[in-house]
Scaffold this motif. Structure first.
Motif, PDB file in Angstrom:
ATOM      1  N   ILE A  95       0.855  -1.210   0.000  1.00  0.00           N
ATOM      2  CA  ILE A  95       0.000   0.000   0.000  1.00  0.00           C
ATOM      3  C   ILE A  95       0.882   1.248   0.000  1.00  0.00           C
ATOM      4  O   ILE A  95       1.955   1.268   0.624  1.00  0.00           O
ATOM      5  N   GLY A  96       0.449   2.253  -0.720  1.00  0.00           N
ATOM      6  CA  GLY A  96       1.239   3.478  -0.846  1.00  0.00           C
ATOM      7  C   GLY A  96       1.093   4.369   0.368  1.00  0.00           C
ATOM      8  O   GLY A  96       0.513   5.446   0.284  1.00  0.00           O
ATOM      9  N   ASP A  97       1.629   3.891   1.496  1.00  0.00           N
ATOM     10  CA  ASP A  97       1.516   4.702   2.710  1.00  0.00           C
ATOM     11  C   ASP A  97       2.871   5.306   3.055  1.00  0.00           C
ATOM     12  O   ASP A  97       3.876   4.587   3.142  1.00  0.00           O
TER      13      ASP A  97
ATOM     14  N   VAL B 280      -6.540  -0.002 -12.602  1.00  0.00           N
ATOM     15  CA  VAL B 280      -7.146   1.187 -11.997  1.00  0.00           C
ATOM     16  C   VAL B 280      -7.122   1.098 -10.469  1.00  0.00           C
ATOM     17  O   VAL B 280      -7.133  -0.003  -9.897  1.00  0.00           O
ATOM     18  N   TYR B 281      -7.092   2.241  -9.826  1.00  0.00           N
ATOM     19  CA  TYR B 281      -7.272   2.342  -8.371  1.00  0.00           C
ATOM     20  C   TYR B 281      -8.677   1.796  -8.073  1.00  0.00           C
ATOM     21  O   TYR B 281      -9.663   2.314  -8.612  1.00  0.00           O
ATOM     22  N   PRO B 282      -8.796   0.734  -7.274  1.00  0.00           N
ATOM     23  CA  PRO B 282     -10.061  -0.008  -7.190  1.00  0.00           C
ATOM     24  C   PRO B 282     -11.270   0.789  -6.691  1.00  0.00           C
ATOM     25  O   PRO B 282     -12.413   0.392  -6.941  1.00  0.00           O
TER      26      PRO B 282
ATOM     27  N   ASN C 250      -0.088   8.065 -12.786  1.00  0.00           N
ATOM     28  CA  ASN C 250      -1.059   7.015 -12.576  1.00  0.00           C
ATOM     29  C   ASN C 250      -0.775   6.123 -11.371  1.00  0.00           C
ATOM     30  O   ASN C 250       0.346   5.758 -11.095  1.00  0.00           O
ATOM     31  N   ASN C 251      -1.829   5.823 -10.680  1.00  0.00           N
ATOM     32  CA  ASN C 251      -1.836   4.739  -9.713  1.00  0.00           C
ATOM     33  C   ASN C 251      -2.666   3.631 -10.357  1.00  0.00           C
ATOM     34  O   ASN C 251      -3.835   3.879 -10.676  1.00  0.00           O
ATOM     35  N   PRO C 252      -2.122   2.471 -10.673  1.00  0.00           N
ATOM     36  CA  PRO C 252      -0.897   1.881 -10.142  1.00  0.00           C
ATOM     37  C   PRO C 252       0.328   1.950 -11.048  1.00  0.00           C
ATOM     38  O   PRO C 252       1.410   1.588 -10.587  1.00  0.00           O
TER      39      PRO C 252
ATOM     40  N   VAL D  45       3.205  -6.532 -11.081  1.00  0.00           N
ATOM     41  CA  VAL D  45       3.040  -6.130  -9.675  1.00  0.00           C
ATOM     42  C   VAL D  45       3.417  -4.654  -9.574  1.00  0.00           C
ATOM     43  O   VAL D  45       4.158  -4.135 -10.409  1.00  0.00           O
ATOM     44  N   ARG D  46       2.869  -4.005  -8.529  1.00  0.00           N
ATOM     45  CA  ARG D  46       3.243  -2.618  -8.262  1.00  0.00           C
ATOM     46  C   ARG D  46       4.148  -2.599  -7.039  1.00  0.00           C
ATOM     47  O   ARG D  46       3.828  -3.177  -6.011  1.00  0.00           O
ATOM     48  N   ILE D  47       5.297  -1.936  -7.183  1.00  0.00           N
ATOM     49  CA  ILE D  47       6.178  -1.759  -6.018  1.00  0.00           C
ATOM     50  C   ILE D  47       6.140  -0.289  -5.627  1.00  0.00           C
ATOM     51  O   ILE D  47       6.309   0.589  -6.470  1.00  0.00           O
TER      52      ILE D  47
END
Ligand code: MLT
Length: 407
Positions: free
Chosen positions: A41-43, A131-133, A185-187, A384-386
């Protein structure tokens, strides 16, 4: 008997990031000695800027004194913050946005999720894939889709983002009413040029459509030729809403402050074709369902625009971008194709295998958590998104472990 909104039954069993958190917790429980580095998660991980903390403290002290205490504030946000936002984030870049077109809120996730409430359930919606869900799920909840089958909801128009179009979707052949776009863009971390965004604005103008533009990662743009706001495009004031956040620039994920821009010139239509101002509708919704962001939080957000605040925010972002470069370089050197990570904190990696399998591989062999691309849509099945949100030390360690695991 009390009956449910059955649209909820169409949703996947849990929200992507809750699912990942559960898998990670299970792994940690079974392997208590293993260190896990979270790049899922992008925290954000770094402390709030000094300027924000000082403003925050000062505002809390004001609340302790009857002469400066504040109760309910304006639901749309205090003028001091709306004015700072309009001046710095828009007017300074030549975008004609006034303070009363800015609605301060507690998050871009809430705003992008809530905005669909204003529209009819039978509109045609275009959604990027991946897409961002939140954009998809909030429309599923409201009954704007059919069932989920083969990785997609029936009734949505999917805008594919792939290597072929450099992760900027083409304009759809059919007519759509509502368009979700997110840049950087996310993701995928991909960016869109002025020319590309102008095409979308022109399409929306021709079709009386509306663009919901998520610019939560705008502050990561380093390439001067890229637009930061949809309002830098000609005519966008009539057809676009923009979402921004203090989460990813100033580290407010736990503090909560964001905003939406709804220009007064955006028109929407009823079933008879009569024109209505979107601004008035959103104002009605916002004032009915939201009581405003806490005064000290808004003062902390205002401090982002001070000279000191700007410098600290720049340093925070530079740190995450340095991490992003290291992630991209490591994965590329290991033979994986990547996008993003240059004007964005996310790196989208072609995993060359099923995305959940790659997720499990990184977790088990390297102790690193990423986000499986299939959680963002069918186009992410092999990606995958890192995320670059972590300390440099942890990113370095994670990349070393991934390199050992994948060699
Ligand atoms: C993400 O990881 O995509 C974001 O952190 C989610 C969010 O901002 O809500």
């Amino acid at each position: 008997m009390i009956r449910i909104n059955e649209n909820y039954l169409k949703l996947q069993s849990s929200y992507l990031f809750s699912d990942i958190a559960k898998r990670m917790a299970r792994f940690q429980e079974a392997n208590p000695e293993r260190e896990i580095i979270r790049l899922g998660i992008g925290d954000v991980t770094r402390a709030l800027p000094r300027a924000c903390i000082e403003a925050f403290h000062k505002a809390v002290d004001e609340m302790a004194n009857e002469s400066t205490f504040r109760g309910y504030g304006p639901e749309q946000g205090y003028p001091f913050l709306r004015e700072a936002i309009a001046a710095h984030d828009f007017q300074a870049r030549g975008a004609d946005i006034s303070p009363d077109e800015v609605f301060v809120s507690d998050g871009a996730k809430c705003d992008t999720g809530n905005f669909q409430e204003l529209f009819s359930t039978d509109i045609v919606i275009a959604i990027p894939d991946p897409v961002y869900p939140v954009y998809v799920d909030s429309n599923v909840m409201s009954g704007r889709t059919g069932f989920f089958s083969h990785g997609r909801y029936e009734g949505l128009v999917y805008l594919e983002s792939t290597t072929e179009n450099h992760y900027v979707p083409h304009i759809p052949k059919e007519r759509v009413d509502l368009i979700y776009l997110c840049f950087p863009n996310n993701p995928t971390g991909a960016t869109a040029s002025k020319e590309q965004l102008q095409l979308w604005v022109d399409y929306a103008r021709q079709n009386r459509s509306l663009i919901l533009f998520d610019a939560a990662y705008e502050s990561y743009i380093r390439d001067d030729s890229l637009p930061h706001s949809i309002y830098e495009m000609k005519g966008a004031r009539d057809v676009a809403v923009e979402f921004r956040s203090f989460s990813k620039n100033a580290g407010f994920t736990g503090t909560r402050c964001a905003y939406s821009v709804v220009p007064k010139s955006v028109s929407v239509y009823d079933s008879e074709g009569n024109r209505h101002a979107l601004h008035a509708l959103w104002n009605r919704r916002h004032t009915t369902k939201f009581n405003g962001v806490a005064y000290p939080v808004q003062k902390a957000a205002e401090a982002v625009y001070s000279e000191e605040g700007q410098e600290e925010v720049r340093n925070l972002i530079e740190g995450y971008l340095t991490n992003a470069r290291l992630v991209r370089r490591t994965m590329t050197d290991l033979g994986y194709e990547c996008v993003g990570g240059k004007n964005s904190p996310y790196i989208w990696v072609d995993a060359k295998m099923d995305s959940w399998e790659f997720f499990e591989l990184l977790l088990r062999k390297a102790g690193v958590v990423c986000t499986p691309g299939s959680g963002f849509g069918r186009c992410g099945t092999h990606h995958v998104r890192i995320s670059a949100f972590n300390s440099y030390e942890n990113i370095e360690k994670a990349m070393g472990k991934i390199a050992d695991a994948l060699k």
